[in-house]
Design an enzyme around this catalytic site. Structure first.
Site, PDB file in Angstrom:
ATOM      1  N   GLU A   1      22.507   3.198  43.652  1.00 11.92           N
ATOM      2  CA  GLU A   1      21.544   2.557  42.754  1.00 11.92           C
ATOM      3  C   GLU A   1      22.330   1.765  41.718  1.00 11.92           C
ATOM      4  OE1 GLU A   1      18.021   5.988  42.902  1.00 11.92           O
ATOM      5  OE2 GLU A   1      19.540   6.095  41.341  1.00 11.92           O
TER       6      GLU A   1
ATOM      7  N   ASN B   1      16.197  10.307  41.919  1.00 13.54           N
ATOM      8  CA  ASN B   1      16.034  11.581  41.204  1.00 13.54           C
ATOM      9  C   ASN B   1      14.683  11.683  40.499  1.00 13.54           C
ATOM     10  OD1 ASN B   1      18.431  12.588  42.085  1.00 13.54           O
ATOM     11  ND2 ASN B   1      19.567  12.143  40.226  1.00 13.54           N
TER      12      ASN B   1
ATOM     13  N   SER C   1      23.895  10.641  36.275  1.00 13.36           N
ATOM     14  CA  SER C   1      22.661  10.905  37.038  1.00 13.36           C
ATOM     15  C   SER C   1      21.444  10.824  36.136  1.00 13.36           C
ATOM     16  CB  SER C   1      22.682  12.322  37.621  1.00 13.36           C
ATOM     17  OG  SER C   1      23.756  12.493  38.470  1.00 13.36           O
TER      18      SER C   1
ATOM     19  N   HIS D   1      25.061   4.383  40.470  1.00 13.65           N
ATOM     20  CA  HIS D   1      24.724   5.778  40.752  1.00 13.65           C
ATOM     21  C   HIS D   1      24.879   6.070  42.245  1.00 13.65           C
ATOM     22  CE1 HIS D   1      21.718   9.282  40.949  1.00 13.65           C
ATOM     23  NE2 HIS D   1      22.864   9.728  40.489  1.00 13.65           N
TER      24      HIS D   1
HETATM   25  N1  LIG Z   1      27.595  16.112  41.812  1.00 15.76           N
HETATM   26  C1  LIG Z   1      26.557  15.348  42.094  1.00 15.76           C
HETATM   27  O1  LIG Z   1      25.728  15.672  42.943  1.00 15.76           O
HETATM   28  C2  LIG Z   1      26.391  14.028  41.386  1.00 15.76           C
HETATM   29  C3  LIG Z   1      25.663  13.002  42.026  1.00 15.76           C
HETATM   30  C4  LIG Z   1      25.537  11.761  41.394  1.00 15.76           C
HETATM   31  C5  LIG Z   1      26.101  11.576  40.136  1.00 15.76           C
HETATM   32  N2  LIG Z   1      26.781  12.597  39.519  1.00 15.76           N
HETATM   33  C6  LIG Z   1      27.364  12.337  38.194  1.00 15.76           C
HETATM   34  O2  LIG Z   1      28.748  12.047  38.352  1.00 15.76           O
HETATM   35  C7  LIG Z   1      29.471  12.503  37.208  1.00 15.76           C
HETATM   36  C8  LIG Z   1      30.564  13.447  37.669  1.00 15.76           C
HETATM   37  O3  LIG Z   1      30.012  14.545  38.352  1.00 15.76           O
HETATM   38  P1  LIG Z   1      30.864  15.472  39.337  1.00 15.76           P
HETATM   39  O4  LIG Z   1      29.888  16.322  40.056  1.00 15.76           O
HETATM   40  O5  LIG Z   1      31.850  14.659  40.084  1.00 15.76           O
HETATM   41  O6  LIG Z   1      31.649  16.370  38.264  1.00 15.76           O
HETATM   42  P2  LIG Z   1      33.014  17.180  38.466  1.00 15.76           P
HETATM   43  O7  LIG Z   1      32.988  18.255  37.436  1.00 15.76           O
HETATM   44  O8  LIG Z   1      33.233  17.527  39.891  1.00 15.76           O
HETATM   45  O9  LIG Z   1      34.139  16.100  38.076  1.00 15.76           O
HETATM   46  C9  LIG Z   1      34.354  15.602  36.796  1.00 15.76           C
HETATM   47  C10 LIG Z   1      35.875  15.330  36.687  1.00 15.76           C
HETATM   48  O10 LIG Z   1      36.130  14.535  35.548  1.00 15.76           O
HETATM   49  C11 LIG Z   1      37.335  14.986  34.962  1.00 15.76           C
HETATM   50  N3  LIG Z   1      37.303  14.515  33.569  1.00 15.76           N
HETATM   51  C12 LIG Z   1      36.580  14.984  32.539  1.00 15.76           C
HETATM   52  N4  LIG Z   1      36.812  14.228  31.436  1.00 15.76           N
HETATM   53  C13 LIG Z   1      37.701  13.275  31.782  1.00 15.76           C
HETATM   54  C14 LIG Z   1      38.332  12.186  31.129  1.00 15.76           C
HETATM   55  N5  LIG Z   1      38.086  11.926  29.844  1.00 15.76           N
HETATM   56  N6  LIG Z   1      39.171  11.395  31.833  1.00 15.76           N
HETATM   57  C15 LIG Z   1      39.405  11.638  33.124  1.00 15.76           C
HETATM   58  N7  LIG Z   1      38.846  12.648  33.821  1.00 15.76           N
HETATM   59  C16 LIG Z   1      37.995  13.450  33.164  1.00 15.76           C
HETATM   60  C17 LIG Z   1      37.334  16.487  35.143  1.00 15.76           C
HETATM   61  O11 LIG Z   1      38.674  17.000  35.095  1.00 15.76           O
HETATM   62  C18 LIG Z   1      36.715  16.611  36.553  1.00 15.76           C
HETATM   63  O12 LIG Z   1      37.692  16.616  37.567  1.00 15.76           O
HETATM   64  C19 LIG Z   1      28.431  13.129  36.261  1.00 15.76           C
HETATM   65  O13 LIG Z   1      28.002  12.167  35.340  1.00 15.76           O
HETATM   66  C20 LIG Z   1      27.305  13.503  37.227  1.00 15.76           C
HETATM   67  O14 LIG Z   1      26.043  13.568  36.602  1.00 15.76           O
HETATM   68  C21 LIG Z   1      26.961  13.802  40.131  1.00 15.76           C
END
Ligand SMILES: NC(=O)c1ccc[n+]([C@@H]2O[C@H](COP(=O)([O-])OP(=O)(O)OC[C@H]3O[C@@H](n4cnc5c(N)ncnc54)[C@H](O)[C@@H]3O)[C@@H](O)[C@H]2O)c1
Length: 285
Positions: free
Chosen positions: A153, A191, A120, A141
């Protein structure tokens, strides 16, 4: 153009599981990677459950659902992603772990494959710099929840090639998304606009001494917002919003980007919005 048949998704949390669901529904073979088999299985069953609900609502046929579910496999081994044409990373939002993963993907996945990050607020260019093929790295994104939010995006990093950008955009389109292209700048498009705007909304709560309910009524009826800002921040998660605002502030140094103290205090108190049962509003467990 690179033809994409198999998609790897690394990290099957809130975003990764949604992205994997979109990919199997779009007809791609998908390999999802989690850190433990238990987390992988849990994500796979959550995806199966969402698709069953779509069948129950008449949005998907039973056979289509079963075929989609059969296209998903989960693993803890990164080597299982070796045959992927595109890998989408959705792990924790921190540069170190992402760079480490991209360096490992670079050694594992075919040189022509496209590597995408769902970050993000981090720099796609910095993530790409951990690989020997920065021209094959882009940002994809998605928005939360990925299966429901129509936008993706497509982020062009400093060295991304046209072919990699086009391949990622093609996948976004096949997933049924509205695709918007942009360059790798802090916050990308949505964002960059939304975070300072929501920060302003929260500051107005105290400045104009309005209640969260009144502010939501004001923005819905005076600005045509589909959802009031307090409801939106509760939905996004106070912690997620504060983290993104801090990241933007760090990069842009504009005071409006910094999270308002009221939100930081809420985060520190565990008032995270909908997911914790209480934010600006209270939610039933
Ligand atoms: N939550 C949101 O609103 C949102 C929106 C857009 C983008 N993002 C981005 O998406 C990404 C993930 O966010 P999220 O909210 O899904 O997080 P989350 O914590 O729900 O999920 C992350 C997952 O990745 C796993 N993980 C960590 N390291 C790993 C690895 N090396 N190999 C495999 N799995 C691994 C963890 O076990 C976890 O299940 C981040 O970069 C975040 O900024 C989040």
């Amino acid at each position: 153009m690179t033809e994409i048949r198999t998609v790897g998704v690394v990290g099957l949390g809130a975003m990764g599981a949604g992205i994997a669901q979109l990919a199997i529904e779009a007809g791609y073979e998908v390999v999802g990677r989690e850190v433990t088999a238990e987390l992988g299985d849990r994500a796979a069953s959550r995806i199966g459950h969402f698709l069953t609900r779509k069948v129950e609502k008449g949005e998907l046929g039973q056979e289509q659902r079963d075929a989609a579910v059969a296209r998903l496999s989960v693993t803890t081994e990164l080597s299982a992603l070796a045959g992927c044409d595109l890998v989408i990373e959705a792990i924790v939002e921190a540069l170190g772990p992402k760079q480490e993963l991209f360096a490992e993907l670079d050694r594992t996945v075919a040189a022509e494959a496209v590597l995408a990050t769902n970050t993000s607020a981090l720099s796609v260019t910095e993530i790409a710099s951990a690989t020997s093929r920065p021209e094959r790295v882009v940002g994809m994104h998605f928005f939360n929840p990925a299966p429901l939010m129509p936008l993706v995006e497509i982020v062009r990093a400093e060295l991304s090639s046209d072919a990699a950008v086009d391949a990622a955009a093609g996948v976004g389109e096949r997933m049924g998304k509205e695709v918007v292209h942009c360059h790798d700048t802090p916050g990308f498009v949505v964002n960059r606009v939304l975070i300072p705007l929501l920060n302003d909304c929260i500051r107005v709560l105290d400045e104009a001494r309005v209640t969260p309910e009144s502010l939501d009524v004001a923005m819905k009826n005076g600005a045509g917002w589909p959802m009031g800002p307090c409801t939106l921040v509760d939905l996004v998660g106070i912690d997620v919003h504060v983290h993104a605002a801090e990241a933007l502030y760090e990069k842009l140094r504009e005071p409006r980007m910094a999270p308002p103290p009221r939100l930081v205090a809420m985060k520190n108190a565990g008032l995270l919005g909908r997911k914790s049962g209480r934010g600006f509003y209270r939610y039933d467990a």
